[in-house]
Design a protein around this motif. Structure first.
Motif, mmCIF file in Angstrom:
data_model
loop_
_atom_site.group_PDB
_atom_site.id
_atom_site.type_symbol
_atom_site.label_atom_id
_atom_site.label_comp_id
_atom_site.label_asym_id
_atom_site.label_seq_id
_atom_site.Cartn_x
_atom_site.Cartn_y
_atom_site.Cartn_z
ATOM 1 N N ALA A 1 0.846 -1.188 0.000
ATOM 2 C CA ALA A 1 0.000 0.000 0.000
ATOM 3 C C ALA A 1 0.882 1.238 0.000
ATOM 4 C CB ALA A 1 -0.914 0.008 1.221
ATOM 5 N N ALA A 2 0.588 2.168 -0.901
ATOM 6 C CA ALA A 2 1.295 3.455 -0.962
ATOM 7 C C ALA A 2 0.324 4.519 -0.475
ATOM 8 C CB ALA A 2 1.756 3.744 -2.388
ATOM 9 N N VAL A 3 0.434 4.880 0.799
ATOM 10 C CA VAL A 3 -0.575 5.716 1.451
ATOM 11 C C VAL A 3 -0.093 7.147 1.609
ATOM 12 C CG1 VAL A 3 -2.001 6.031 3.512
ATOM 13 C CG2 VAL A 3 -1.488 3.713 2.691
ATOM 14 N N HIS A 4 -0.910 8.079 1.133
ATOM 15 C CA HIS A 4 -0.695 9.502 1.399
ATOM 16 C C HIS A 4 -2.041 10.096 1.805
ATOM 17 C CE1 HIS A 4 -2.485 9.772 -2.614
ATOM 18 N NE2 HIS A 4 -2.792 11.021 -2.317
ATOM 19 N N GLY A 5 -2.019 11.147 2.581
ATOM 20 C CA GLY A 5 -3.257 11.809 2.974
ATOM 21 C C GLY A 5 -4.153 10.912 3.813
ATOM 22 N N TYR A 6 -5.452 11.122 3.668
ATOM 23 C CA TYR A 6 -6.415 10.429 4.521
ATOM 24 C C TYR A 6 -6.604 8.973 4.092
ATOM 25 C CZ TYR A 6 -7.630 15.110 6.118
ATOM 26 O OH TYR A 6 -7.582 16.368 6.645
ATOM 27 N N ALA A 7 -6.453 8.073 5.055
ATOM 28 C CA ALA A 7 -6.778 6.650 4.881
ATOM 29 C C ALA A 7 -7.745 6.304 6.000
ATOM 30 C CB ALA A 7 -5.527 5.793 4.933
ATOM 31 N N LEU A 8 -9.005 6.582 5.770
ATOM 32 C CA LEU A 8 -10.018 6.489 6.818
ATOM 33 C C LEU A 8 -11.047 5.425 6.477
ATOM 34 C CD1 LEU A 8 -10.619 10.323 7.366
ATOM 35 C CD2 LEU A 8 -9.046 8.817 8.607
ATOM 36 N N GLY A 9 -11.570 4.753 7.496
ATOM 37 C CA GLY A 9 -12.590 3.747 7.263
ATOM 38 C C GLY A 9 -12.101 2.698 6.288
ATOM 39 N N GLY A 10 -12.817 2.557 5.186
ATOM 40 C CA GLY A 10 -12.426 1.597 4.167
ATOM 41 C C GLY A 10 -11.045 1.838 3.609
ATOM 42 N N GLY A 11 -10.592 3.084 3.604
ATOM 43 C CA GLY A 11 -9.237 3.364 3.140
ATOM 44 C C GLY A 11 -8.195 2.751 4.050
ATOM 45 N N CYS A 12 -8.417 2.852 5.348
ATOM 46 C CA CYS A 12 -7.527 2.212 6.315
ATOM 47 C C CYS A 12 -7.610 0.693 6.173
ATOM 48 C CB CYS A 12 -7.919 2.643 7.729
ATOM 49 S SG CYS A 12 -6.816 2.050 9.037
ATOM 50 N N GLU A 13 -8.811 0.187 5.915
ATOM 51 C CA GLU A 13 -8.987 -1.259 5.751
ATOM 52 C C GLU A 13 -8.303 -1.773 4.490
ATOM 53 O OE1 GLU A 13 -13.130 -2.402 7.828
ATOM 54 O OE2 GLU A 13 -13.269 -0.775 6.368
ATOM 55 N N PHE A 14 -8.319 -0.992 3.419
ATOM 56 C CA PHE A 14 -7.572 -1.390 2.227
ATOM 57 C C PHE A 14 -6.081 -1.522 2.551
ATOM 58 C CE2 PHE A 14 -11.027 0.330 -0.702
ATOM 59 C CZ PHE A 14 -11.399 -0.934 -1.137
ATOM 60 N N ALA A 15 -5.559 -0.549 3.286
ATOM 61 C CA ALA A 15 -4.148 -0.615 3.676
ATOM 62 C C ALA A 15 -3.885 -1.852 4.537
ATOM 63 C CB ALA A 15 -3.742 0.654 4.418
ATOM 64 N N LEU A 16 -4.773 -2.107 5.497
ATOM 65 C CA LEU A 16 -4.613 -3.268 6.369
ATOM 66 C C LEU A 16 -4.697 -4.587 5.602
ATOM 67 C CD1 LEU A 16 -6.797 -2.093 9.397
ATOM 68 C CD2 LEU A 16 -4.335 -2.550 9.473
ATOM 69 N N SER A 17 -5.336 -4.571 4.443
ATOM 70 C CA SER A 17 -5.489 -5.782 3.637
ATOM 71 C C SER A 17 -4.228 -6.133 2.860
ATOM 72 C CB SER A 17 -6.651 -5.610 2.644
ATOM 73 O OG SER A 17 -7.875 -5.424 3.319
ATOM 74 N N THR A 18 -3.263 -5.232 2.828
ATOM 75 C CA THR A 18 -2.044 -5.463 2.067
ATOM 76 C C THR A 18 -0.974 -6.097 2.960
ATOM 77 O OG1 THR A 18 -1.075 -3.278 2.493
ATOM 78 C CG2 THR A 18 -2.585 -3.463 0.622
ATOM 79 N N ASP A 19 0.165 -6.412 2.362
ATOM 80 C CA ASP A 19 1.251 -7.058 3.098
ATOM 81 C C ASP A 19 2.224 -6.056 3.712
ATOM 82 O OD1 ASP A 19 0.629 -9.911 2.373
ATOM 83 O OD2 ASP A 19 0.860 -9.062 0.371
ATOM 84 N N LEU A 20 2.437 -4.940 3.050
ATOM 85 C CA LEU A 20 3.338 -3.892 3.523
ATOM 86 C C LEU A 20 2.655 -2.542 3.348
ATOM 87 C CD1 LEU A 20 6.748 -4.949 1.917
ATOM 88 C CD2 LEU A 20 6.315 -4.759 4.363
ATOM 89 N N ILE A 21 2.736 -1.709 4.370
ATOM 90 C CA ILE A 21 2.155 -0.366 4.289
ATOM 91 C C ILE A 21 3.285 0.654 4.300
ATOM 92 C CG2 ILE A 21 0.633 1.330 5.358
ATOM 93 C CD1 ILE A 21 -0.922 -0.995 6.600
ATOM 94 N N VAL A 22 3.406 1.370 3.195
ATOM 95 C CA VAL A 22 4.350 2.472 3.083
ATOM 96 C C VAL A 22 3.532 3.757 3.124
ATOM 97 C CG1 VAL A 22 6.165 3.521 1.681
ATOM 98 C CG2 VAL A 22 5.839 1.050 1.623
ATOM 99 N N ALA A 23 3.914 4.700 3.951
ATOM 100 C CA ALA A 23 3.140 5.929 4.094
ATOM 101 C C ALA A 23 4.069 7.124 4.182
ATOM 102 C CB ALA A 23 2.258 5.864 5.343
ATOM 103 N N ASP A 24 3.592 8.261 3.659
ATOM 104 C CA ASP A 24 4.412 9.466 3.754
ATOM 105 C C ASP A 24 3.934 10.353 4.901
ATOM 106 O OD1 ASP A 24 2.320 11.155 2.889
ATOM 107 O OD2 ASP A 24 3.121 11.389 0.866
ATOM 108 N N GLU A 25 4.592 11.478 5.056
ATOM 109 C CA GLU A 25 4.365 12.355 6.219
ATOM 110 C C GLU A 25 2.942 12.893 6.288
ATOM 111 O OE1 GLU A 25 6.605 12.855 8.515
ATOM 112 O OE2 GLU A 25 8.335 11.927 7.537
ATOM 113 N N SER A 26 2.230 12.885 5.160
ATOM 114 C CA SER A 26 0.871 13.440 5.148
ATOM 115 C C SER A 26 -0.184 12.436 5.583
ATOM 116 C CB SER A 26 0.527 13.931 3.737
ATOM 117 O OG SER A 26 0.372 12.827 2.836
ATOM 118 N N ALA A 27 0.186 11.175 5.782
ATOM 119 C CA ALA A 27 -0.801 10.121 6.006
ATOM 120 C C ALA A 27 -1.524 10.273 7.346
ATOM 121 C CB ALA A 27 -0.134 8.753 5.933
#
Length: 256
Positions: free
Chosen positions: A100-126
């Motif tokens: 998961a390449a996460v920037h900005g808001y990862a809320l609700g289903g967005g957070c769940e999509f990230a949790l569904s992956t194997d590795l979560i990479v996020a930047d300072e805005s996440a």
């Protein structure tokens, strides 16, 4: 297509949540398309690693499209449910490693999509959160179970029961984020990781993912039996023979 774009570069597939004008909120049409794309990627033997990214500058995904849900009847909401489950299950069940390449808001289903992956990479805005209890729901994209498995019971309870948001500092501290990168570089970093994974034996990588995913909820002895099966799958494969030959010949493997 409807809110989801699929890109390919060699052996890496990038699935893009592509509805930036709505902060990548998950509509019924977008969920249906995401499930279709995941099925296509899962069946493609040429794909060795997957990146889940998002369009726009403000959000990875803010969860379900509540504007679409406003005024839905109970029957319509119930009809939407299997479509959403197929979308989340599509990401969760991809046989290839998923970053998961996460920037900005990862809320609700967005957070769940990230949790569904194997590795979560996020930047300072996440910013991560599972705020469903604030609108009278529980996380329904795997959030209660995936947060529990990734974070442990206390931290999962904190996120789910309070619905509060975690900035990047706390998300790293909680173990929600695996790699923290500077703002604006998350997609590049995730694609780089995927490219590194794609250099390795696809037979071995898929077998390792199966063993890790299936073994996580098992007692250690049973999980080690899973590992043994994974080892046997790889030890007698053409990939293993090519890997040993390439090592001794000091060249890059050409995986069969």
């Amino acid at each position: 297509m409807t809110g989801v774009t699929l890109r390919r570069d060699g052996h890496v597939a990038e699935i893009v949540l592509d509805r930036a004008e709505a902060l990548n909120a998950l509509s019924t049409a977008m969920a249906r398309r995401l499930a279709e794309v995941c099925a296509e990627v899962a069946a493609d033997a040429a794909v060795r690693a997957v990146v889940l990214s998002a369009a726009g500058e403000k959000a990875f995904c803010v969860g379900a499209d509540l504007k679409e849900r406003n005024g839905m009847s109970d029957e319509e909401l119930l009809a939407q449910r299997p479509v959403f489950r197929a979308a989340f299950g599509g990401v969760l069940n991809l046989p290839q490693p998923v970053i998961a390449a996460v920037h900005g808001y990862a809320l609700g289903g967005g957070c769940e999509f990230a949790l569904s992956t194997d590795l979560i990479v996020a930047d300072e805005s996440a910013v991560f959160g599972l705020p469903e209890v604030g609108v009278g729901l529980v996380p329904g994209g795997g959030g209660t179970q995936l947060a529990l498995r990734r974070l442990g019971p206390g931290k999962a309870a904190d996120l789910v029961f309070t619905g509060r948001r975690l900035g990047i500092e706390e998300a790293v501290e909680y173990g929600l984020v695996d790699r923290r990168v500077p703002a604006g570089t998350v997609r590049e970093e995730a694609l780089g990781i995927a490219g590194t994974i794609a250099l390795n034996s696809p037979t071995a990588v898929r077998a390792a993912k199966r063993a890790m995913r299936q073994g996580a909820a098992l007692p250690l002895e049973a999980a080690l039996d899973l590992e043994e099966n994974a080892w046997r799958t790889t030890a007698f494969s053409a990939d293993r023979r090519e890997g040993i030959a390439a090592f001794n010949e000091k060249r890059r493997p050409v995986w069969p």
